[in-house]
Design a protein around this motif. Structure first.
Motif, short mmCIF file in Angstrom:
data_model
loop_
_atom_site.label_atom_id
_atom_site.label_comp_id
_atom_site.label_asym_id
_atom_site.label_seq_id
_atom_site.Cartn_x
_atom_site.Cartn_y
_atom_site.Cartn_z
N ILE A 24 -68.44 25.67 -107.63
CA ILE A 24 -68.24 26.39 -106.45
C ILE A 24 -68.20 27.96 -106.79
O ILE A 24 -68.81 28.72 -106.00
N ALA A 25 -67.84 28.27 -107.79
CA ALA A 25 -67.66 29.92 -108.35
C ALA A 25 -69.34 30.53 -108.17
O ALA A 25 -69.42 31.35 -107.92
N SER A 26 -70.06 29.54 -108.72
CA SER A 26 -71.44 30.11 -108.87
C SER A 26 -72.01 30.12 -107.32
O SER A 26 -72.99 30.95 -107.29
N ILE A 27 -71.65 29.03 -106.63
CA ILE A 27 -72.31 29.18 -105.19
C ILE A 27 -71.82 30.53 -104.71
O ILE A 27 -72.66 31.27 -103.88
N VAL A 28 -70.65 30.59 -104.71
CA VAL A 28 -70.10 31.88 -103.97
C VAL A 28 -70.66 33.11 -104.47
O VAL A 28 -70.85 33.93 -103.91
N GLU A 29 -70.81 33.29 -105.86
CA GLU A 29 -71.34 34.43 -106.35
C GLU A 29 -72.83 34.77 -106.15
O GLU A 29 -73.26 35.69 -105.85
N ASP A 30 -73.74 33.59 -106.01
CA ASP A 30 -75.04 33.85 -105.54
C ASP A 30 -74.92 34.21 -103.93
O ASP A 30 -75.80 34.87 -103.67
N PHE A 31 -74.07 33.85 -103.35
CA PHE A 31 -74.21 34.17 -101.63
C PHE A 31 -73.73 35.61 -101.64
O PHE A 31 -74.28 36.47 -101.07
N ASP A 32 -72.82 36.00 -102.51
CA ASP A 32 -72.41 37.36 -102.88
C ASP A 32 -73.71 38.26 -103.12
O ASP A 32 -73.72 39.44 -102.55
N ASP A 33 -74.62 37.87 -104.15
CA ASP A 33 -75.50 38.61 -104.60
C ASP A 33 -76.66 38.74 -103.50
O ASP A 33 -77.26 39.73 -103.26
N LEU A 34 -76.67 37.93 -102.43
CA LEU A 34 -77.28 37.93 -101.18
C LEU A 34 -76.80 38.78 -100.07
O LEU A 34 -77.20 38.84 -98.81
N LYS A 35 -75.55 39.40 -100.38
CA LYS A 35 -74.80 40.26 -99.30
C LYS A 35 -74.28 39.23 -98.31
O LYS A 35 -74.25 39.79 -97.00
N ILE A 36 -74.32 37.97 -98.46
CA ILE A 36 -73.63 37.18 -97.56
C ILE A 36 -72.11 36.84 -97.91
O ILE A 36 -71.71 36.23 -99.06
N LYS A 37 -71.30 37.44 -97.00
CA LYS A 37 -69.74 37.21 -97.30
C LYS A 37 -69.09 35.93 -96.99
O LYS A 37 -69.28 35.48 -95.92
N ILE A 38 -68.54 35.12 -98.31
CA ILE A 38 -68.13 33.88 -97.83
C ILE A 38 -66.63 33.79 -97.82
O ILE A 38 -66.01 34.48 -98.91
N LYS A 39 -66.05 33.34 -96.67
CA LYS A 39 -64.69 32.98 -96.59
C LYS A 39 -64.48 31.37 -97.12
O LYS A 39 -65.28 30.82 -96.41
N MET A 40 -63.28 31.15 -97.32
CA MET A 40 -62.88 29.68 -97.54
C MET A 40 -61.57 29.45 -96.54
O MET A 40 -60.42 29.60 -97.28
N PRO A 41 -61.51 29.20 -95.35
CA PRO A 41 -60.44 29.18 -94.41
C PRO A 41 -59.68 27.97 -94.71
O PRO A 41 -58.38 28.10 -94.42
N GLU A 42 -60.04 27.25 -95.38
CA GLU A 42 -59.04 25.86 -95.65
C GLU A 42 -59.05 25.75 -97.24
O GLU A 42 -58.43 24.78 -97.84
#
Length: 205
Positions: free
Chosen positions: A11-29
Motif C-alpha cells: 500500500i505504501a508504494s501505491i500511495v507514493e506513486d499516486f503522490d508522484d502524479l500529484k493525486i492526493k490519496i485519502k484513506m477514510p476507513e
C-alpha cells in the motif's frame, strides 16, 4: 474475460506513486489491510481508488470484487462501449492479470494460464466502476473492451489497464470516458505462461 488478477505491491508504494502524479490519496476507513496475493478471485476483497472530492484526489478503500447480477451471476467484468460512466469511477491497482486458453497439449486437463504484466511499470491500474448493492454493500467491477494486439491471441475481450497519465482523468467524472478508455500500444503487455510451468510443458513435448 478476466476473473483473476495479482497484487503483490504494498500500500505504501501505491500511495507514493499516486503522490508522484500529484493525486492526493485519502484513506477514510484507515489503511487497508492488504497482503500480497498472487491470485485475487471473484468475490475477494481488494483495494480500489475511487473518485475523491475534486480533481486530483482519490479515496483508497477495500471493496469486494463483483456484485450479484439480475441472473444471480457475479458482475466482475462490465462492457465499456457506449457508456459514459459519469459517476462511481475507480482505479483497481494490480501488478498482473490472468487469461486462460484451451490446454496446449492432449491430456492436459486444466486450461493454460497466462499472466500479463506491464512492460514499463512494476504495477498499474485497471479502469473500473463501483456500486452499492443492497445485499453486499459496495463492490467493484472491471471495465472491458475489444482486445488489443497483445491480448487478442488469448481472449476476445480484455480489461483496460490505464497509462499513468490517465489516472487523474479517470478519477474525474467530468472527463468523457471515451477520452480516457483505450488500448495500450502493442508490446505494452507482456504474457507469461504460468500453467503448466515451463518445465512441465517441456516434458510434454
Amino acid at each position: 474475460m478476466c476473473n483473476d488478477y495479482r497484487l503483490e505491491v504494498d500500500i505504501a508504494s501505491i500511495v507514493e506513486d499516486f503522490d508522484d502524479l500529484k493525486i492526493k490519496i485519502k484513506m477514510p476507513e484507515g489503511t487497508p489491510n492488504v497482503a500480497a496475493r498472487a491470485d485475487i478471485n471473484i468475490s475477494d476483497v481488494a483495494p480500489i481508488v475511487r473518485s475523491g472530492e475534486g480533481r486530483g484526489s482519490g479515496e483508497l478503500v477495500n471493496r469486494r470484487w463483483s456484485w450479484p447480477g439480475q441472473n444471480g451471476r457475479p458482475v466482475y467484468n462490465f462492457r465499456s462501449e457506449g457508456r459514459e460512466f459519469t459517476s462511481h469511477r475507480c482505479l483497481i491497482p494490480a501488478d498482473g492479470f490472468y487469461e486462460f486458453t484451451a490446454p496446449l497439449e492432449p491430456g492436459q486437463k486444466r486450461k493454460t494460464k497466462w499472466l500479463f504484466t506491464m512492460k514499463d511499470h512494476p504495477w498499474f491500474c485497471i479502469a473500473g466502476i463501483w456500486r452499492s448493492h443492497p445485499e453486499i454493500g459496495e463492490a467493484f467491477t472491471m471495465l472491458t473492451m475489444e482486445p488489443g494486439e497483445d491480448v487478442a491471441p488469448y481472449h476476445s475481450r480484455q480489461i483496460i489497464p490505464l497509462p499513468r497519465d490517465r489516472w487523474a482523468d479517470w478519477l474525474d467524472p467530468s472527463v468523457p470516458a471515451e477520452e480516457v478508455l483505450g488500448l495500450l500500444p502493442k508490446g505494452s503487455l507482456l504474457p507469461l505462461q504460468v500453467y503448466p510451468p515451463a518445465a512441465a510443458q517441456a516434458s510434454l513435448l
